[in-house]
Design a protein around this motif. Structure first.
Motif, PDB file in Angstrom:
ATOM      1  N   GLY A 170       0.833  -1.200   0.000  1.00 19.83           N
ATOM      2  CA  GLY A 170       0.000   0.000   0.000  1.00 19.83           C
ATOM      3  C   GLY A 170       0.856   1.233   0.000  1.00 19.83           C
ATOM      4  O   GLY A 170       1.962   1.243   0.546  1.00 19.83           O
ATOM      5  N   LYS A 171       0.369   2.277  -0.662  1.00 14.90           N
ATOM      6  CA  LYS A 171       1.135   3.519  -0.725  1.00 14.90           C
ATOM      7  C   LYS A 171       1.164   4.178   0.645  1.00 14.90           C
ATOM      8  O   LYS A 171       0.189   4.095   1.410  1.00 14.90           O
ATOM      9  N   VAL A 172       2.295   4.847   0.920  1.00 22.01           N
ATOM     10  CA  VAL A 172       2.367   5.637   2.147  1.00 22.01           C
ATOM     11  C   VAL A 172       1.789   7.010   1.855  1.00 22.01           C
ATOM     12  O   VAL A 172       2.200   7.677   0.914  1.00 22.01           O
ATOM     13  N   LYS A 173       0.776   7.370   2.623  1.00 23.82           N
ATOM     14  CA  LYS A 173       0.116   8.646   2.400  1.00 23.82           C
ATOM     15  C   LYS A 173       0.339   9.537   3.611  1.00 23.82           C
ATOM     16  O   LYS A 173       0.423   9.056   4.735  1.00 23.82           O
ATOM     17  N   ARG A 174       0.450  10.838   3.390  1.00 23.40           N
ATOM     18  CA  ARG A 174       0.638  11.741   4.502  1.00 23.40           C
ATOM     19  C   ARG A 174      -0.492  12.762   4.489  1.00 23.40           C
ATOM     20  O   ARG A 174      -0.817  13.341   3.454  1.00 23.40           O
ATOM     21  N   ILE A 175      -1.140  12.913   5.623  1.00 21.05           N
ATOM     22  CA  ILE A 175      -2.140  13.969   5.728  1.00 21.05           C
ATOM     23  C   ILE A 175      -1.634  14.922   6.786  1.00 21.05           C
ATOM     24  O   ILE A 175      -1.637  14.610   7.971  1.00 21.05           O
ATOM     25  N   GLY A 176      -1.156  16.102   6.371  1.00 23.77           N
ATOM     26  CA  GLY A 176      -0.545  17.011   7.327  1.00 23.77           C
ATOM     27  C   GLY A 176       0.672  16.352   7.939  1.00 23.77           C
ATOM     28  O   GLY A 176       1.534  15.833   7.242  1.00 23.77           O
ATOM     29  N   ARG A 177       0.706  16.281   9.260  1.00 23.70           N
ATOM     30  CA  ARG A 177       1.885  15.678   9.873  1.00 23.70           C
ATOM     31  C   ARG A 177       1.677  14.219  10.211  1.00 23.70           C
ATOM     32  O   ARG A 177       2.509  13.601  10.847  1.00 23.70           O
ATOM     33  N   PHE A 178       0.541  13.671   9.798  1.00 27.83           N
ATOM     34  CA  PHE A 178       0.296  12.251  10.098  1.00 27.83           C
ATOM     35  C   PHE A 178       0.678  11.401   8.913  1.00 27.83           C
ATOM     36  O   PHE A 178       0.304  11.690   7.784  1.00 27.83           O
ATOM     37  N   MET A 179       1.438  10.362   9.149  1.00 29.18           N
ATOM     38  CA  MET A 179       1.767   9.428   8.093  1.00 29.18           C
ATOM     39  C   MET A 179       0.789   8.268   8.189  1.00 29.18           C
ATOM     40  O   MET A 179       0.371   7.865   9.268  1.00 29.18           O
ATOM     41  N   GLY A 180       0.441   7.726   7.038  1.00 26.55           N
ATOM     42  CA  GLY A 180      -0.445   6.567   7.081  1.00 26.55           C
ATOM     43  C   GLY A 180      -0.121   5.669   5.911  1.00 26.55           C
ATOM     44  O   GLY A 180       0.695   6.017   5.048  1.00 26.55           O
ATOM     45  N   GLN A 181      -0.741   4.509   5.883  1.00 26.51           N
ATOM     46  CA  GLN A 181      -0.464   3.590   4.792  1.00 26.51           C
ATOM     47  C   GLN A 181      -1.759   3.029   4.231  1.00 26.51           C
ATOM     48  O   GLN A 181      -2.659   2.659   4.993  1.00 26.51           O
TER      49      GLN A 181
END
Lengths: 440, 96
Positions: free
Chosen positions: B61-72
């Motif tokens: 899964g792509k690593v996505k960033r929303i603001g300062r939160f990283m997610g996958q």
């Protein structure tokens, strides 16, 4: 393509059209090829979607399209090959499913122009109404001129209003104690007895004196136009501000001068000439109609329903355009079906006229030349009309053919009328409101 | 309880995945937790075919960033299923 034509009466033909499997397959393949060019699907580049995937997803749509193209093409070819003069819309019964292996077949019923055998088209005795301008005609027209120049003058010698007076009133209406702007007015003029006001209000006003204020209870009728008011009881606080009455001018030379004629006799003469012209026109029309009726009696033929229906549609449209601003009749509480039915006889007559005159024109080699058409346009649009402009407009609005037909019809009728003996008929009567313009 | 439908999520319909169809290779998206044995059983059950072999791959899964939160984004697993030669699955094909 195989076509079998069955006769169903003189003006109906049932076609059964069969399209071979190859033709069907070619059309279906073509439809998929066209679709593949256009369709975009995730996972596939444009135009690279495999046929199987397309079939799975678009089969009903593609087949419907293919059927439509097949039906249209084969139908117009069938009509051409069998030389059918189709009128109206064909009733197509086409199965929705398609199976390239079996080919495709469908049924269609069409109405065609009737074959008209002309037994006798001229040499009749045709009644043409006698044209005479009577003293009553002139008097009626003079009365209209008179009322056009009527003046409102203040009433003297009484301050009570009565029917026929023009009153100015200021009124404020309330329903259940609530005032409503719609029900208020300041110093507005009404004619008593002209039914412009609600009858309760009118009755209440009659007999009031100038300056008097009175509360009049008014029951709105249950079928009142504005739905929120219908059936309600409103109180109108009404003040009578003035009473005037209509004063008609004398019919004499001064009235003639108001119409820019020297003397009353000149005005009368002019009115007489206008009436004569109008009556001559009506007499001509009546004679033409009598001739056409006679021709239709002598040469009967069946009339395709679809043409009558289409004519009725056109008449309803015309009615809407002319009288109610192009709106739908139902907005004015007019029952469209009833309106259509009321046009039936006229529509039938128009269609039959069109059909029979077309055949006569062909048989008698009557053709319309440019000059004839120009003369017709001048008659319709006025002597000083800008003909090239009108033609361009008619062309743009798809009315040119209709007018060409009308002009040809007129020419045919006039030619035939020339070969008939005219006998005097009942004199024509003018419609009541036709001469408002007389004397101007 | 997990059924064959929990294992096989959907067929993968792309130009690339359809390339192998002629050779009896079909691509499915499968549950990330499924192993090759389960996949083989599920495909045999759902499509009534014999499966020769199963290869799997995991799409990270792509690593996505929303603001300062990283997610996958979730990982996905695909399986390329090879059928016994001569067999095919009708899933992509409209019936002629």
């Amino acid at each position: 393509m195989k076509v079998t034509v069955r006769e169903e009466g003189p003006i109906r033909r049932a076609l059964s059209i069969e399209i071979s499997p190859e033709e069907v397959r070619r059309e279906v393949n073509h439809a998929y090829a066209e679709l593949a060019k256009k369709v975009r699907m995730p996972g596939f580049r444009a135009g690279k979607v495999p046929r199987q995937v397309l079939e799975q997803r678009f089969k009903p749509q593609v087949e419907a399209d293919a059927i439509e193209t097949l039906v249209q093409q084969s139908f117009s070819r069938a009509v051409e090959e069998n030389k059918l003069a189709v009128v109206g819309d064909p009733a197509i019964e086409a199965p929705g499913a398609i199976n390239p292996a079996d080919g495709y077949r469908y049924e269609v019923t069409v109405e065609i122009k009737p074959t008209i055998t002309l037994n006798r088209i001229d040499g009749f005795e045709i009644q043409r109404p006698v044209v005479e301008v009577t003293a009553e005609d002139i008097n009626a027209a003079l009365k209209r001129v008179q009322s056009k120049h009527a003046e409102l003058i203040p009433v003297e010698g009484r301050d009570k209003c009565q029917e026929g007076d023009f009153v100015n009133i200021t009124f404020k209406g309330t329903i259940d104690g609530k005032a409503d702007d719609k029900l208020s007015g300041e110093d507005e003029q009404f004619e008593l007895g002209a039914n412009r006001l609600l009858s309760d209000l009118e009755k209440g006003i009659i007999g009031m004196t100038v300056g008097e204020t009175k509360v009049i209870p008014v029951n709105f009728p249950a079928d009142y136009k504005a739905k929120d008011l219908a059936g309600k009881l409103a109180m109108f606080e009404t003040t009578l501000t003035s009473i005037r009455k209509r004063q008609l001018p004398e019919i004499d030379d001064s009235l003639a001068r108001a119409e820019e004629y020297e003397t009353l006799d000149q005005l009368k003469e002019r009115i007489g000439a206008d009436i004569r012209k109008a009556k001559e026109q009506m007499a001509d029309q009546a004679a033409e109609q009598n001739l056409i009726r006679r021709i239709l009696d002598e040469n009967p033929f069946p009339t395709p329903d679809s043409m009558i229906e289409r004519r009725k549609d056109a008449m309803v449209d015309e009615f809407s355009r002319r009288y109610i601003d192009g709106k739908h009749p139902s907005e004015f509480g007019i029952d469209t079906a009833e309106l259509r039915n009321s046009y039936h006889a006229t529509a039938l007559f128009n269609v039959q006229t069109f059909l029979v005159l077309e055949v006569i024109a062909e048989k008698e080699q009557i053709k319309l030349d440019d000059e004839g058409f120009d003369a017709y346009l001048k008659e319709v649009f006025g002597e000083n009309a800008n003909l090239p402009k009108i033609k361009a407009f008619l062309h743009r609005s798809n009315q040119l053919t209709a007018h060409l037909n009308m002009a040809l019809q007129q020419k045919v009728v006039q030619t035939l009328l020339g070969r008939c003996k005219l006998i005097p008929g009942e004199p024509v009567k003018l419609p009541d409101n036709n001469l408002d313009e007389a004397g101007e | 309880m997990s059924t064959a439908y929990d294992v096989i999520i959907r067929p993968v319909l792309t130009e690339k995945s359809l390339r192998g169809n002629a050779a009896g290779k079909y691509v499915f998206e499968v549950a990330p937790s499924a192993n090759k044995v389960q996949i083989k059983a599920a495909v045999e059950k759902l499509f009534s075919v014999n499966v020769e072999s199963v290869s799997t791959l995991v799409l990270r899964g792509k690593v996505k960033r929303i603001g300062r939160f990283m997610g996958q984004k979730p990982n996905r697993k695909r399986a390329v299923v090879t059928l016994k030669s001569g067999q095919s699955i009708q899933i992509y094909e409209a019936k002629e």
